[in-house]
Enzyme design. Sequence first.
Site, mmCIF file in Angstrom:
data_model
loop_
_atom_site.group_PDB
_atom_site.id
_atom_site.type_symbol
_atom_site.label_atom_id
_atom_site.label_comp_id
_atom_site.label_asym_id
_atom_site.label_seq_id
_atom_site.Cartn_x
_atom_site.Cartn_y
_atom_site.Cartn_z
ATOM 1 N N GLY A 65 0.946 -1.217 -0.337
ATOM 2 C CA GLY A 65 0.090 0.354 0.545
ATOM 3 C C GLY A 65 0.860 1.223 0.102
ATOM 4 O O GLY A 65 0.253 2.573 -0.555
ATOM 5 N N SER A 107 6.544 4.244 3.491
ATOM 6 C CA SER A 107 6.326 3.225 4.993
ATOM 7 C C SER A 107 5.094 3.848 6.121
ATOM 8 O O SER A 107 5.368 4.629 7.080
ATOM 9 C CB SER A 107 7.086 2.155 5.500
ATOM 10 O OG SER A 107 6.905 1.367 6.417
ATOM 11 N N SER A 109 3.432 1.863 8.419
ATOM 12 C CA SER A 109 3.879 1.339 10.084
ATOM 13 C C SER A 109 5.186 2.061 10.315
ATOM 14 O O SER A 109 5.398 1.945 11.655
ATOM 15 C CB SER A 109 4.033 0.340 9.932
ATOM 16 O OG SER A 109 5.219 -0.621 8.760
ATOM 17 N N ARG A 159 -2.862 0.179 3.376
ATOM 18 C CA ARG A 159 -3.617 0.158 2.303
ATOM 19 C C ARG A 159 -4.676 1.316 2.248
ATOM 20 O O ARG A 159 -4.856 2.180 0.849
ATOM 21 C CB ARG A 159 -4.427 -0.887 1.750
ATOM 22 C CG ARG A 159 -5.383 -1.141 2.181
ATOM 23 C CD ARG A 159 -5.612 -2.256 2.243
ATOM 24 N NE ARG A 159 -6.422 -3.464 2.609
ATOM 25 C CZ ARG A 159 -6.547 -3.967 4.119
ATOM 26 N NH1 ARG A 159 -5.689 -4.285 4.619
ATOM 27 N NH2 ARG A 159 -7.933 -4.198 4.521
ATOM 28 N N GLU A 244 -6.945 -7.513 -0.216
ATOM 29 C CA GLU A 244 -7.100 -7.412 0.943
ATOM 30 C C GLU A 244 -8.415 -6.638 1.302
ATOM 31 O O GLU A 244 -8.347 -6.815 2.780
ATOM 32 C CB GLU A 244 -5.714 -6.281 0.757
ATOM 33 C CG GLU A 244 -4.009 -6.567 0.689
ATOM 34 C CD GLU A 244 -3.159 -5.400 0.913
ATOM 35 O OE1 GLU A 244 -3.048 -5.089 2.067
ATOM 36 O OE2 GLU A 244 -2.663 -4.868 0.544
ATOM 37 N N HIS A 260 1.250 -9.398 -26.043
ATOM 38 C CA HIS A 260 2.159 -9.226 -27.291
ATOM 39 C C HIS A 260 2.701 -10.461 -26.174
ATOM 40 O O HIS A 260 3.954 -11.135 -26.348
ATOM 41 C CB HIS A 260 4.327 -8.411 -26.235
ATOM 42 C CG HIS A 260 3.697 -6.987 -27.383
ATOM 43 N ND1 HIS A 260 3.778 -7.143 -28.837
ATOM 44 C CD2 HIS A 260 2.796 -6.063 -27.248
ATOM 45 C CE1 HIS A 260 3.383 -5.894 -28.994
ATOM 46 N NE2 HIS A 260 3.311 -5.461 -27.909
ATOM 47 N N LYS A 355 4.755 -11.592 8.266
ATOM 48 C CA LYS A 355 5.407 -10.616 8.794
ATOM 49 C C LYS A 355 5.997 -10.950 10.473
ATOM 50 O O LYS A 355 7.226 -10.754 10.515
ATOM 51 C CB LYS A 355 5.116 -8.928 8.895
ATOM 52 C CG LYS A 355 4.700 -8.185 7.638
ATOM 53 C CD LYS A 355 4.128 -7.131 7.723
ATOM 54 C CE LYS A 355 4.374 -6.360 6.270
ATOM 55 N NZ LYS A 355 3.947 -4.709 6.545
HETATM 56 C C1 F6R Z 1 -1.747 -3.683 4.382
HETATM 57 C C2 F6R Z 1 -1.603 -3.366 3.187
HETATM 58 C C3 F6R Z 1 0.501 -3.948 3.026
HETATM 59 C C4 F6R Z 1 1.127 -2.748 3.720
HETATM 60 C C5 F6R Z 1 2.803 -3.407 3.313
HETATM 61 C C6 F6R Z 1 4.079 -2.470 3.467
HETATM 62 O O1 F6R Z 1 -2.702 -2.407 4.747
HETATM 63 O O2 F6R Z 1 -1.670 -2.246 2.101
HETATM 64 O O3 F6R Z 1 0.066 -3.957 1.188
HETATM 65 O O4 F6R Z 1 1.184 -1.394 3.139
HETATM 66 O O5 F6R Z 1 2.768 -4.433 3.658
HETATM 67 O O6 F6R Z 1 3.501 -1.722 5.239
HETATM 68 P P1 F6R Z 1 3.426 -0.510 5.055
HETATM 69 O O7 F6R Z 1 3.071 0.437 4.901
HETATM 70 O O8 F6R Z 1 3.819 -0.561 6.606
HETATM 71 O O9 F6R Z 1 5.041 -0.291 5.519
#
Ligand code: F6R
Length: 371
Positions: A65, A107, A109, A159, A244, A260, A355
């Site tokens: 996201g 990021s 988070s 996201r 998701e 292609h 994770k």
């Molecule tokens: C969860 C989502 C995931 C996170 C990805 C990276 O809602 O969309 O695709 O975006 O795991 O995490 P972040 O964005 O926190 O770096």
Amino acid sequence: MTYGSLPGVIPLDGPDAFARDGLGLIAGVGDSVAAFDEARAAAEAVELPWPAEAVTDVAICGMGGSAIAADLVTGAYREVLLKPVTTVRDYHLPGWISDSTLVILSSYSGGTEETLTAASQALERNALCVAVTSGGKLGSFYAAEGVPVVPVVPGLQPRAALLRMMVPLLVMLDRHALTPPLTSDLEEARATLAAAVAAWGPDVPEAENPAKQLARTFEGRVPLIWGAELTAPLAVRWKGQFNENAKIPAYASALPELDHNEIVGFAGMPEQLAAMAHLVLLRDPRQHRQVQRRFDLTRELVESHVADVTSISSEGQGALARMLDLVVLGDYVSLYLALLRGVDPGPVEMIERLKERLAQTGYGRSADPSA
Ligand code: F6R
């Protein structure tokens, strides 16, 4: 537009219809304008300790996201970007990143290990670093190193924080004069968000709500989403939101490339998959004339191998507004589909589980992202 759906067993209208949305993702889309304004103000307030002309190129590092925000921005401005801008979804930075590269660590988070390793490599290269994050290790590590951090409100699903991640990227490109001035684009985009929420939001009854009607057409289907040019990253966003939010398989591809290779595979489409495949064509009125023809001709070639085809076109003047128009539609459709499937659109247990497992043995365990 209507999509000819019949009222189904699970209602999408009324106060109880949204009870399953435990994290309030549907209500969150309704706050898009406020999110847009907050993100813009936060990014404009951050002090950058280098002059705009110091930047020769840009890398935006992120995953999921937080990475699609970069793809959407570069997709909207790809024809007018004045310097190279690349999205990096990798543990390694490309060799060309130097002390004149603007590296934006995206990021939500602040705890995503690919982005954390890129963050420490960017500092080693003396790149011009900025983070966009709600905190986590990225926030604390970069703040301790004196790196500018665009703060993002915590507690959301990444996201669902798309605008909060995307608008700072736009502001950063604008502040470094890497695009033509964006002020009027941003104003139009903001108005588009308000109009999209008003047209497709949860309070609009299904009989008048194309997003709710469209969601029903995906029940029991596997979306195959095609985009091109501006809509190529939109196809990826829609795919991710189906995965998701609605917790279903979905696949994205882009024209002209799929002409292609991928079209050949439709000839051998297994019957069961053909009965489930719902092809979605994300079109844009400004696409190259040959791309428009490709959408029509390719559709003709493959439509007997899929159950449904839906063609959707973006609306709006500027590229950013047209982009966000379809972002909001895809968000609502995937969220309503989750409700129709009886699932809570918020939690992404598979991602969390993976994770956690990675963190038992790797980067996630350490307080120092470079360790
Ligand atoms: C969860 C989502 C995931 C996170 C990805 C990276 O809602 O969309 O695709 O975006 O795991 O995490 P972040 O964005 O926190 O770096």
